[in-house]
Design a protein around this motif. Sequence first.
Motif, PDB file in Angstrom:
ATOM      1  N   ARG A  91       1.106  -0.556   0.001  1.00 23.99           N
ATOM      2  CA  ARG A  91      -0.085   0.498  -0.329  1.00 23.99           C
ATOM      3  C   ARG A  91       0.886   1.505   0.313  1.00 23.99           C
ATOM      4  NH1 ARG A  91      -3.648  -1.317   5.128  1.00 23.99           N
ATOM      5  NH2 ARG A  91      -2.199   0.431   4.831  1.00 23.99           N
ATOM      6  N   SER A  92       0.482   2.134  -0.645  1.00 27.92           N
ATOM      7  CA  SER A  92       0.786   3.572  -0.427  1.00 27.92           C
ATOM      8  C   SER A  92       0.388   4.394  -0.522  1.00 27.92           C
ATOM      9  CB  SER A  92       1.967   3.885  -1.779  1.00 27.92           C
ATOM     10  OG  SER A  92       2.126   3.813  -3.041  1.00 27.92           O
ATOM     11  N   HIS A  93       0.707   6.137  -0.407  1.00 32.24           N
ATOM     12  CA  HIS A  93      -0.146   6.669  -0.848  1.00 32.24           C
ATOM     13  C   HIS A  93       0.813   8.243  -0.589  1.00 32.24           C
ATOM     14  CE1 HIS A  93       0.526   6.699   3.436  1.00 32.24           C
ATOM     15  NE2 HIS A  93      -0.421   8.337   3.628  1.00 32.24           N
ATOM     16  N   LEU A  94       0.064   8.907  -1.400  1.00 31.17           N
ATOM     17  CA  LEU A  94       0.880  10.964  -1.033  1.00 31.17           C
ATOM     18  C   LEU A  94      -0.097  10.909  -0.127  1.00 31.17           C
ATOM     19  CD1 LEU A  94       0.348  12.400  -4.893  1.00 31.17           C
ATOM     20  CD2 LEU A  94       2.368  11.689  -4.002  1.00 31.17           C
ATOM     21  N   VAL A  95       1.075  12.048   0.617  1.00 26.94           N
ATOM     22  CA  VAL A  95       1.150  12.946   1.745  1.00 26.94           C
ATOM     23  C   VAL A  95       0.505  13.962   1.348  1.00 26.94           C
ATOM     24  CG1 VAL A  95       1.935  14.163   4.069  1.00 26.94           C
ATOM     25  CG2 VAL A  95       2.943  11.961   3.151  1.00 26.94           C
ATOM     26  N   LEU A  96      -1.227  14.362   2.048  1.00 28.58           N
ATOM     27  CA  LEU A  96      -1.975  14.840   1.436  1.00 28.58           C
ATOM     28  C   LEU A  96      -1.787  16.782   2.218  1.00 28.58           C
ATOM     29  CD1 LEU A  96      -4.925  13.579  -0.063  1.00 28.58           C
ATOM     30  CD2 LEU A  96      -2.584  13.964  -1.566  1.00 28.58           C
ATOM     31  N   ASP A  97      -2.349  17.581   1.409  1.00 28.74           N
ATOM     32  CA  ASP A  97      -1.978  18.867   2.530  1.00 28.74           C
ATOM     33  C   ASP A  97      -3.793  18.942   2.787  1.00 28.74           C
ATOM     34  OD1 ASP A  97      -4.206  19.988   0.234  1.00 28.74           O
ATOM     35  OD2 ASP A  97      -2.531  21.097  -0.133  1.00 28.74           O
ATOM     36  N   LYS A  98      -3.886  19.942   3.910  1.00 30.32           N
ATOM     37  CA  LYS A  98      -5.336  20.394   4.420  1.00 30.32           C
ATOM     38  C   LYS A  98      -6.749  20.415   2.980  1.00 30.32           C
ATOM     39  CE  LYS A  98      -4.626  24.890   5.006  1.00 30.32           C
ATOM     40  NZ  LYS A  98      -4.315  26.307   6.395  1.00 30.32           N
ATOM     41  N   HIS A  99      -6.327  20.743   1.997  1.00 27.10           N
ATOM     42  CA  HIS A  99      -7.228  20.166   1.012  1.00 27.10           C
ATOM     43  C   HIS A  99      -7.143  19.469  -0.075  1.00 27.10           C
ATOM     44  CE1 HIS A  99      -7.900  24.848   1.734  1.00 27.10           C
ATOM     45  NE2 HIS A  99      -6.036  24.924   2.154  1.00 27.10           N
ATOM     46  N   ASN A 100      -6.849  18.087   0.575  1.00 27.99           N
ATOM     47  CA  ASN A 100      -6.361  17.228  -0.313  1.00 27.99           C
ATOM     48  C   ASN A 100      -5.788  17.288  -1.142  1.00 27.99           C
ATOM     49  OD1 ASN A 100      -7.875  15.224   1.444  1.00 27.99           O
ATOM     50  ND2 ASN A 100      -9.385  15.989   0.308  1.00 27.99           N
ATOM     51  N   LYS A 101      -4.460  17.773  -1.467  1.00 22.36           N
ATOM     52  CA  LYS A 101      -3.737  18.166  -2.369  1.00 22.36           C
ATOM     53  C   LYS A 101      -1.948  17.884  -2.383  1.00 22.36           C
ATOM     54  CE  LYS A 101      -6.024  21.090  -4.440  1.00 22.36           C
ATOM     55  NZ  LYS A 101      -7.021  21.423  -6.129  1.00 22.36           N
ATOM     56  N   PRO A 102      -1.901  16.811  -2.701  1.00 23.69           N
ATOM     57  CA  PRO A 102       0.332  16.627  -2.540  1.00 23.69           C
ATOM     58  C   PRO A 102       0.821  18.025  -2.262  1.00 23.69           C
ATOM     59  CG  PRO A 102      -0.542  15.867  -5.198  1.00 23.69           C
ATOM     60  CD  PRO A 102      -2.076  17.201  -4.565  1.00 23.69           C
ATOM     61  N   LEU A 103       1.455  17.602  -0.955  1.00 22.16           N
ATOM     62  CA  LEU A 103       1.451  18.807  -0.484  1.00 22.16           C
ATOM     63  C   LEU A 103       2.955  18.507  -0.686  1.00 22.16           C
ATOM     64  CD1 LEU A 103       2.379  19.993   2.101  1.00 22.16           C
ATOM     65  CD2 LEU A 103       2.619  18.482   3.837  1.00 22.16           C
ATOM     66  N   ARG A 104       3.721  19.572  -0.955  1.00 23.60           N
ATOM     67  CA  ARG A 104       4.728  20.268  -1.849  1.00 23.60           C
ATOM     68  C   ARG A 104       5.917  20.322  -1.104  1.00 23.60           C
ATOM     69  NH1 ARG A 104       4.144  20.552  -7.216  1.00 23.60           N
ATOM     70  NH2 ARG A 104       2.063  19.870  -8.052  1.00 23.60           N
ATOM     71  N   PHE A 105       6.605  20.490  -0.933  1.00 21.90           N
ATOM     72  CA  PHE A 105       8.165  20.544  -0.227  1.00 21.90           C
ATOM     73  C   PHE A 105       9.394  21.244  -1.582  1.00 21.90           C
ATOM     74  CE2 PHE A 105       6.253  17.147   1.853  1.00 21.90           C
ATOM     75  CZ  PHE A 105       5.885  17.425   3.390  1.00 21.90           C
TER      76      PHE A 105
END
Length: 82
Positions: free
Chosen positions: A22-36
Amino acid sequence: MDLLIKSLEGNTYLAEQRDGSRSHLVLDKHNKPLRFQSISSMREHFSDQDFEQVWLEHENAYDEMCGMQAPAEPLLMPLRWK
């Protein structure tokens, strides 16, 4: 659990957490991929979590742009995290 850091163009990084198959992208509070903007900022964000392994994944588009065949797999490197 592993952490996969996906390196994108423009000094942007995405985080994907993997647990077995199982894998999942880490999302921000708006359910968009959290960018660093840096691996250091990722280290700070995940400082309270332990990972078995941390990987850096980089896909290089430059070979294709120069008319060379693109590699079949992205470059995957283990990172020393702690």
